[in-house]
Write a protein that holds these residues in place. Sequence first.
Motif, short mmCIF file in Angstrom:
data_model
loop_
_atom_site.label_atom_id
_atom_site.label_comp_id
_atom_site.label_asym_id
_atom_site.label_seq_id
_atom_site.Cartn_x
_atom_site.Cartn_y
_atom_site.Cartn_z
N MET A 1 0.71 -1.15 0.05
CA MET A 1 -0.05 -0.08 -0.12
C MET A 1 0.83 1.20 -0.02
O MET A 1 0.47 2.32 -0.36
N LEU A 2 1.89 1.05 0.69
CA LEU A 2 2.94 2.19 0.79
C LEU A 2 3.36 2.64 -0.76
O LEU A 2 3.78 3.73 -0.84
N TYR A 3 3.72 1.58 -1.46
CA TYR A 3 4.14 1.72 -2.94
C TYR A 3 3.12 2.66 -3.94
O TYR A 3 3.28 3.55 -4.46
N LEU A 4 1.93 2.14 -3.63
CA LEU A 4 0.85 2.70 -4.55
C LEU A 4 0.69 4.19 -3.96
O LEU A 4 0.42 5.15 -4.80
N LYS A 5 0.69 4.41 -2.58
CA LYS A 5 0.56 5.94 -2.01
C LYS A 5 1.71 6.70 -2.66
O LYS A 5 1.43 7.90 -3.14
N THR A 6 2.85 6.15 -2.67
CA THR A 6 4.14 6.82 -3.31
C THR A 6 4.03 7.38 -4.80
O THR A 6 4.33 8.32 -5.25
N TYR A 75 -8.80 8.54 -0.69
CA TYR A 75 -9.15 7.26 -0.46
C TYR A 75 -8.07 6.38 0.29
O TYR A 75 -8.29 5.62 1.33
N ILE A 76 -6.86 6.37 -0.25
CA ILE A 76 -5.88 5.71 0.28
C ILE A 76 -5.71 6.25 1.79
O ILE A 76 -5.22 5.34 2.72
N TYR A 79 -8.20 4.68 4.05
CA TYR A 79 -8.11 3.27 4.36
C TYR A 79 -7.62 2.53 5.46
O TYR A 79 -6.49 2.96 5.71
N HIS A 80 -8.41 1.95 6.16
CA HIS A 80 -7.93 1.11 7.49
C HIS A 80 -8.08 -0.32 7.17
O HIS A 80 -9.09 -0.89 6.92
N ALA A 81 -6.79 -1.00 7.46
CA ALA A 81 -6.92 -2.38 7.08
C ALA A 81 -7.84 -2.96 8.41
O ALA A 81 -7.42 -2.78 9.48
#
Length: 133
Positions: A1-6, A75-76, A79-81
Amino acid sequence: MLYLKTLVIVIQLLSALGVIGLVLLQHGKGADMGAAFGSGASGSLFGASGSANFLSRTTAVLATVFFVSTLALTYIGSYHAKPSAGVLGASAPAPVVASAPVVSAPVAASPATAATPAAAAASAPNQGNEVPK
């Protein structure tokens, strides 16, 4: 998820810089950056009015990319897993919290309050037709 946010942040940054550059290049009412680069010349690659249409459309596309990336970041960020339910879907038992035992003892009057007559009359039950003084 961190890569998508970056990745979305990089896309948003590039689209923001592109919108800024394209707005500065567009031909306005006065002397601007577009006139300095010869965007009004009729012998250019896009023709007399072609560059204005190209710059306007490209600006609109980059602005759309910017807004979509902003919504994606929102949205990201929200988002809470959710924790997994385990192998068979059974939830984990709740942790047991130990608490101190509650002891209720009768409250006795302290010697200082029992010594005064007003306190003794207030604590003694009213028997018969006596009026407390």
